[in-house]
Design an enzyme around this catalytic site. Structure first.
Site, PDB file in Angstrom:
ATOM      1  N   HIS A 120     -30.594  39.727  -3.158  1.00 59.62           N
ATOM      2  CA  HIS A 120     -31.849  39.715  -2.407  1.00 59.62           C
ATOM      3  C   HIS A 120     -33.053  39.634  -3.352  1.00 59.62           C
ATOM      4  O   HIS A 120     -33.977  38.839  -3.153  1.00 59.62           O
ATOM      5  CB  HIS A 120     -31.901  40.990  -1.539  1.00 59.62           C
ATOM      6  CG  HIS A 120     -33.091  41.064  -0.627  1.00 59.62           C
ATOM      7  ND1 HIS A 120     -33.418  42.211   0.052  1.00 59.62           N
ATOM      8  CD2 HIS A 120     -34.038  40.155  -0.291  1.00 59.62           C
ATOM      9  CE1 HIS A 120     -34.498  41.993   0.776  1.00 59.62           C
ATOM     10  NE2 HIS A 120     -34.905  40.758   0.580  1.00 59.62           N
TER      11      HIS A 120
ATOM     12  N   GLU B 243     -33.178  36.224  -4.784  1.00 57.19           N
ATOM     13  CA  GLU B 243     -33.665  35.272  -3.769  1.00 57.19           C
ATOM     14  C   GLU B 243     -35.203  35.248  -3.769  1.00 57.19           C
ATOM     15  O   GLU B 243     -35.823  34.196  -3.744  1.00 57.19           O
ATOM     16  CB  GLU B 243     -33.122  35.673  -2.395  1.00 57.19           C
ATOM     17  CG  GLU B 243     -33.679  34.872  -1.221  1.00 57.19           C
ATOM     18  CD  GLU B 243     -34.301  35.770  -0.171  1.00 57.19           C
ATOM     19  OE1 GLU B 243     -35.530  35.676   0.036  1.00 57.19           O
ATOM     20  OE2 GLU B 243     -33.568  36.580   0.446  1.00 57.19           O
ATOM     21  N   HIS B 244     -35.822  36.440  -3.826  1.00 60.20           N
ATOM     22  CA  HIS B 244     -37.289  36.493  -3.900  1.00 60.20           C
ATOM     23  C   HIS B 244     -37.783  35.897  -5.225  1.00 60.20           C
ATOM     24  O   HIS B 244     -38.763  35.177  -5.257  1.00 60.20           O
ATOM     25  CB  HIS B 244     -37.769  37.948  -3.857  1.00 60.20           C
ATOM     26  CG  HIS B 244     -37.817  38.554  -2.491  1.00 60.20           C
ATOM     27  ND1 HIS B 244     -38.942  39.152  -1.993  1.00 60.20           N
ATOM     28  CD2 HIS B 244     -36.878  38.660  -1.522  1.00 60.20           C
ATOM     29  CE1 HIS B 244     -38.700  39.617  -0.775  1.00 60.20           C
ATOM     30  NE2 HIS B 244     -37.456  39.337  -0.466  1.00 60.20           N
TER      31      HIS B 244
ATOM     32  N   GLU C 186     -40.798  41.984  -7.815  1.00 60.58           N
ATOM     33  CA  GLU C 186     -40.030  41.734  -6.595  1.00 60.58           C
ATOM     34  C   GLU C 186     -38.939  42.787  -6.386  1.00 60.58           C
ATOM     35  O   GLU C 186     -38.575  43.087  -5.275  1.00 60.58           O
ATOM     36  CB  GLU C 186     -39.405  40.332  -6.631  1.00 60.58           C
ATOM     37  CG  GLU C 186     -40.422  39.207  -6.693  1.00 60.58           C
ATOM     38  CD  GLU C 186     -41.337  39.151  -5.468  1.00 60.58           C
ATOM     39  OE1 GLU C 186     -40.851  39.440  -4.354  1.00 60.58           O
ATOM     40  OE2 GLU C 186     -42.536  38.847  -5.644  1.00 60.58           O
TER      41      GLU C 186
ATOM     42  N   GLU D  77     -39.463  46.553   1.223  1.00 59.49           N
ATOM     43  CA  GLU D  77     -38.900  45.832   2.368  1.00 59.49           C
ATOM     44  C   GLU D  77     -37.684  46.602   2.898  1.00 59.49           C
ATOM     45  O   GLU D  77     -37.555  46.840   4.105  1.00 59.49           O
ATOM     46  CB  GLU D  77     -38.495  44.418   1.935  1.00 59.49           C
ATOM     47  CG  GLU D  77     -37.893  43.591   3.062  1.00 59.49           C
ATOM     48  CD  GLU D  77     -37.331  42.237   2.595  1.00 59.49           C
ATOM     49  OE1 GLU D  77     -37.674  41.796   1.470  1.00 59.49           O
ATOM     50  OE2 GLU D  77     -36.557  41.646   3.348  1.00 59.49           O
TER      51      GLU D  77
HETATM   52 ZN   LIG Z   1     -36.681  39.962   1.424  1.00 57.94          ZN
END
Ligand SMILES: [Zn+2]
Length: 1008
Positions: free
Chosen positions: A91, A94-95, A169, A191
């Site tokens: 994740h 991915e960011h 991130e 998040e």
């Molecule tokens: Zn995310």
């Protein structure tokens, strides 16, 4: 009956369609393969697409290339990325890969694309076993730009060389001053904290992990907040090196662009790599010999009402993906069990009174091994065994008795209808096909297989009609005799939130205590360095690397949706002549300003109750089945909006929507009439269940989407329309539902009387509007039945039409508290009230704020998952909102800083062009025909003429640097003390904000 419809060339359109089918079928592979081998070619008639599967010779990268006449071109690159732990590596990666690359060495090429591209889709997704980077656009040059930026991002990201992106991130220690407490910051960190503030997400995670304890699905690919800080940069970097390689890539192209160009573009990226052995295989979870049980807890609120349990039963259905026919049969079974609220399993649970709402997604067939889940939330602890028993008993009964023919027919029709319609909403059709294809392709299966449904469907239907027992044996095999089953109980714990917060604090203070004073100075310096980097924009020269369109690529005139305004009897009629594959889309709008103010909060429940208790002609199950067997669905919902130019003007309608093939338009309209006039509204038990379900859904929304709650609160202080929407879908609705639950028990007759009053108010033809979308033949076939529906309405104005809505909520600053670890912060004011006159440039400015100032301050350096502003051009409300935000007062300061940011802003020519193009891309966004018809209706209701749209477009195209500087003046209104704040946060965060800012006079309200 009087209409003013245009006749068009339907038959020509069909002929052209057939011609393109033939040319697609015979289309051949390109002559120059640019270093690829052609592995397979097939025509997929289901999507009128010619498909080729290519393999890159040097690296083995696989490419699916589909060609048809869809202008909404799409691309995706997918890597298998199975994680070994719950640190959230896939994740965070991915960011991070979207934060600069070799060819595009700027801070966030992704954000530049959001700003200045005509994309119809741009995002990235992390699954439990894969990471997927999809884009789509209708503009060819734009499409290839997007593909180029994405390919460079995944293969050559800067984030593996420079640790700063990982810190931003993923996670880092933040210390602004040596005496401050150490904290964790990071976009993904916050998040995920937001995700797991919702017990529904905790349940989903626990269920997946319990079902797959031994393979990669047993860990959290998104990242568990308490584990994320264990991740090191070295591991992060290794993960990229291991999995982001062409030999582990699956690439997808779809649309009306040239196949050879696709290959050429790809070889530009792939040729520099050599083949590599990547072990990314997903191990199978072995079947359990015995069912299991897992008991977990979640952080609950303090109220008695909040002490509710969740229980969900989960089954593993197979050791590998299903073959196509089994997949289809299990899909049917899923639809038969849970597809509509009349489906037996769903109905049994919903009517049991054992819980508030259903949880569990039913069938999950996107991962390597398909699974099934069902359960309830809002359950008393003592009732957990009863819920389980009810599920098993219902399944046993179905496995013994089978489904009725009517149920099967309804299910077949609704599945066939959705295949014919292929309505993916705003999600591009090509990407929905890609996700479907990947369900086999990712696991070494044939990527074409999941795209074919016609043959297997035909075969399955013939098995069903030959009275073969398809579903009963499946029920036994998949559920009743399946020992790979886990029951997960999730119980409330009032102390858990505090315990977890304390654990985090202790970990951080122990960390700080272990640091020498030099080391502390170092963390302070690092925090400052990261902030400085985050707050320093890229230079205009650097930004030039991002390929951009020119203003000349943008059409100067607004595209109009075909629309004719006429009348049908006393009803205003809008028709939209668009090709819809023989489907009619109908909306009938009935005036709802006739409903007395005090009954408005009951309206959503009224819409849900319609049909749910059956009608005077048939019971609920029969009613639901006939709708599914004959139509593509019927729904009822209220629509309320302010109209610009007149602060008191409101557009307010009860919207009856339906869709059906044109030969079924008559029965669809008869069913609408039956729904409105013959629905029973007096079943106390069912109504109570609807109230509890709606309340439970609202409570989840407060925790999971607090920004929308805050926005609604602010609007309710500003306008009557905002207040009405708050009554029907905001916090006021939630409070009303809590009282209503008691009233249903204590004074049911008065509730029934109110429901009947609402029916009476909206049953009049007075002020009605009908909106129909389809090609001219479909429209012609549907008109008489629409007229019949309208004829069934009361032809005179209702007696209570003198009601006028006038209430608004008092203007206050509010802190709404719930159990959570993140905040949602809103601040708003009405710009029209302070004299601002709408100009198209405001769209450009608002969009730019969300990708510059607010993005940089609230998200990048603030650590929130999101921060943006919204300008409602109808009401004039300008609202700042943040999403899963670790800050509260600091975010308000950032909002206020917008004024100075705009006042001093110098946007260079390129940046300005980009912002204009991005804005036009948004207002021109691609829509399927039903959405076009609805959009056109909205414009009509809100009195937006084609002339005004053209004027607005010219203002957008004419936006200058001065427009930005001038808008600072308008935004003073949102900085002024008269602007209002509404935030959803924890009680602790609220206390702190209240004591630090007594001047704001915050009113606190405990919501959960
Ligand atoms: Zn995310």
């Amino acid at each position: 009956m009087q209409t003013t419809m245009r006749k068009s060339q339907t038959s020509a359109a069909i002929a052209a369609d057939n011609a393109s089918v033939e040319s697609m079928a015979t289309m051949s592979a390109p002559s120059n393969l640019h270093g690829f081998d052609l592995v397979k070619e097939e025509f997929v008639p289901e999507y009128n697409a010619k498909g080729f599967l290519f393999k890159h010779k040097k690296t083995g990268a696989e490419v699916m290339s589909l060609s048809n006449d869809d202008e909404n071109k799409s691309f995706g690159v997918t890597f298998r990325t199975p994680p070994a732990n719950s640190t959230g590596i896939p994740h965070i990666l991915e960011h991070s890969v979207l934060c600069g690359s070799r060819k595009y060495p700027i801070k966030e090429p992704f954000v530049e694309l959001i700003k200045g591209s005509l994309n119809t889709f741009l995002n990235a997704m992390t699954y439990p076993d894969r990471t997927c980077y999809p884009v789509a656009s209708c503009n060819l040059a734009d499409f290839y730009n997007l593909v180029d930026v994405y390919l460079d991002a995944v293969f050559h990201p800067k984030c593996i060389e420079n640790e700063r992106t990982f810190e931003q991130e993923g996670w880092h220690y933040e210390l602004n001053d040596k005496d401050e407490d150490l904290t964790y910051k990071g976009v993904v960190f916050n998040e995920m904290k937001g995700v797991y503030s919702s017990p529904d997400s905790v349940l989903a995670r626990e269920c997946q992990q319990a079902l797959f304890p031994e393979n990669t699905y047993g860990v959290d690919s998104g990242g568990s907040p308490e584990v994320i800080p264990e991740l090191t940069f070295a591991e992060f970097k290794d993960f990229h090196g291991k999995f982001y390689h062409p030999s582990n890539a699956r690439l997808w192209f779809y649309g009306d662009d040239d196949v050879e160009n696709r290959l050429k573009l790809l070889s530009g990226f792939l040729d520099e790599f050599d083949a590599k052995d990547v072990d990314s295989s997903i191990a199978s979870q072995a079947f359990f010999k015995e069912p299991k049980r897992v008991v977990k807890t979640y952080a609950s609120g303090e109220d008695e009402e909040a002490q509710k349990c969740f229980v969900q039963i989960n089954w593993l259905l197979n050791d590998k993906p299903f073959d196509q026919e089994t997949a289809l049969a299990v899909g049917f079974l899923d639809n038969l069990l849970l597809g509509s609220s009349a489906s037996p399993l769903r109905l049994a649970l919903e009517e049991s009174g054992l819980g508030e709402a259903i949880v569990g997604f039913g069938l999950e067939d996107e991962l390597r091994q398909p699974s099934f889940a069902i359960g309830m939330k809002g359950v008393e602890e003592a009732d957990i065994p009863k819920v389980e028993k009810l599920i098993y008993d219902t399944m046993e009964k179905i496995a013994t008795e089978g489904f009725t023919d009517d149920a099967i027919e309804a299910s077949i029709n609704s599945i066939e209808f959705s295949l014919r319609e292929n309505n993916t909403g705003r999600f591009p059709r090509g990407l929905s096909m890609m996700l479907r294809s990947l369900s086999a392709w990712l696991y070494e299966g044939d990527p074409f297989e999941p795209l074919r449904y016609e043959e297997p469907l035909k075969h399955l239907k013939s098995r069903i009609s030959s009275s073969e027992d398809v579903f009963r044996p499946l029920m036994r095999r998949m559920f009743l005799e399946n020992t790979h089953r886990v029951t997960v109980e999730l119980k409330p714990d009032q102390k858990l939130g505090e315990i977890e917060a304390n654990e985090e604090k202790m970990k951080l203070s122990a960390k700080k205590a272990s640091l020498s004073s030099e080391e502390i100075e170092h963390v302070v310096a690092e925090t400052a360095a990261l902030k400085l980097l985050q707050e320093t924009p890229d230079s205009p020269e650097a930004l030039k690397c991002i390929p951009a369109l020119a203003l000349s690529d943008i059409p100067k005139t607004a595209k109009e949706i075909p629309s004719d305004v006429g009348s049908i009897g006393s009803t205003e009629l809008l028709t939209h002549d668009l090709f819809t594959n023989d489907i009619i889309y109908a909306e009938h709008l009935l005036d709802m300003k006739t409903i007395p103010e005090d009954l408005l909060p009951l309206v959503p429940l009224w819409t849900r109750a319609l049909g749910r208790m059956g009608t005077s002609k048939r019971n609920f199950i029969e009613f639901d089945q006939i709708i599914n067997a004959q139509t593509g669905g019927i729904s009822v919902s209220p629509f309320v909006s302010p109209i610009r130019g007149d602060p008191n003007a409101i557009s307010a309608y009860m919207v009856f929507r339906g869709k059906a093939t044109s030969d079924k338009a008559g029965i669809m309209h008869d069913l609408m009439t039956e729904m409105l006039f013959d629905s029973k509204l007096d079943d106390q038990k069912i109504f109570k269940q609807l109230v509890l379900e709606t309340r439970s859904g609202m409570e989840s929304r407060v925790q999971g989407a607090g920004h929308s709650i805050a926005a609604s609160r602010l609007e309710a202080q500003d306008s009557v329309a905002g207040w009405v929407n708050e009554q029907m879908g905001g916090l006021d609705q939630l409070e009303y539902l809590r009282k209503l639950a008691k009233r249903v028990d204590e004074d049911w007759d008065s509730v029934v009387a109110d429901l009947e009053t609402i029916r009476k108010c909206v049953s009049s033809r007075n002020n009605s509007i009908t909106n129909l979308t389809g090609d001219s033949k479909t429209l012609d076939l549907s008109l008489s039945s629409a007229e019949k529906f309208l004829g069934s309405l009361n032809q005179s104005a209702p007696a209570s039409s003198a009601n006028a809505w006038k209430t608004i909520n008092p203007a206050i600053n509010e802190l709404l508290t719930v159990p959570t670890t993140v905040n949602y912060v809103g601040k708003a004011a009405n710009l029209y009230k302070s004299g601002y006159e709408l100009n198209g440039s405001s769209y450009v400015i608002n969009k730019l704020l969300g990708t510059t100032w607010l993005w940089d301050r609230v998200r990048v350096s603030g650590g929130a998952y999101g921060g943006f502003s919204d300008f409602d051009s109808h009401s004039g409300m300008f609202t700042y909102l943040s999403y899963r935000d670790p800050n509260l007062l600091k975010t308000l300061d950032n909002y206020d800083g917008t004024v100075e940011f705009l006042r001093n802003l110098h946007v260079d020519e390129d940046e300005l062009t980009k912002s204009i193009i991005g804005t036009i891309g948004e207002i021109d966004s691609y829509q399927l025909p039903d959405a076009k018809g609805y959009t056109s209706l909205m414009r009509h209701l809100l009195k937006i003429t084609p002339e005004e749209r053209q004027e607005r477009r010219e203002q957008i195209l004419g936006t200058t640097n001065k427009s930005f500087n001038d808008f600072a003046g308008a935004l003073e209104a949102v900085r002024a003390p008269s602007a209002k704040v509404s935030a959803v946060c924890s009680a602790e965060a609220a206390e702190k904000a209240k004591s630090e800012r007594p001047d704001l006079d915050f009113q606190m309200k405990r919501v959960i």
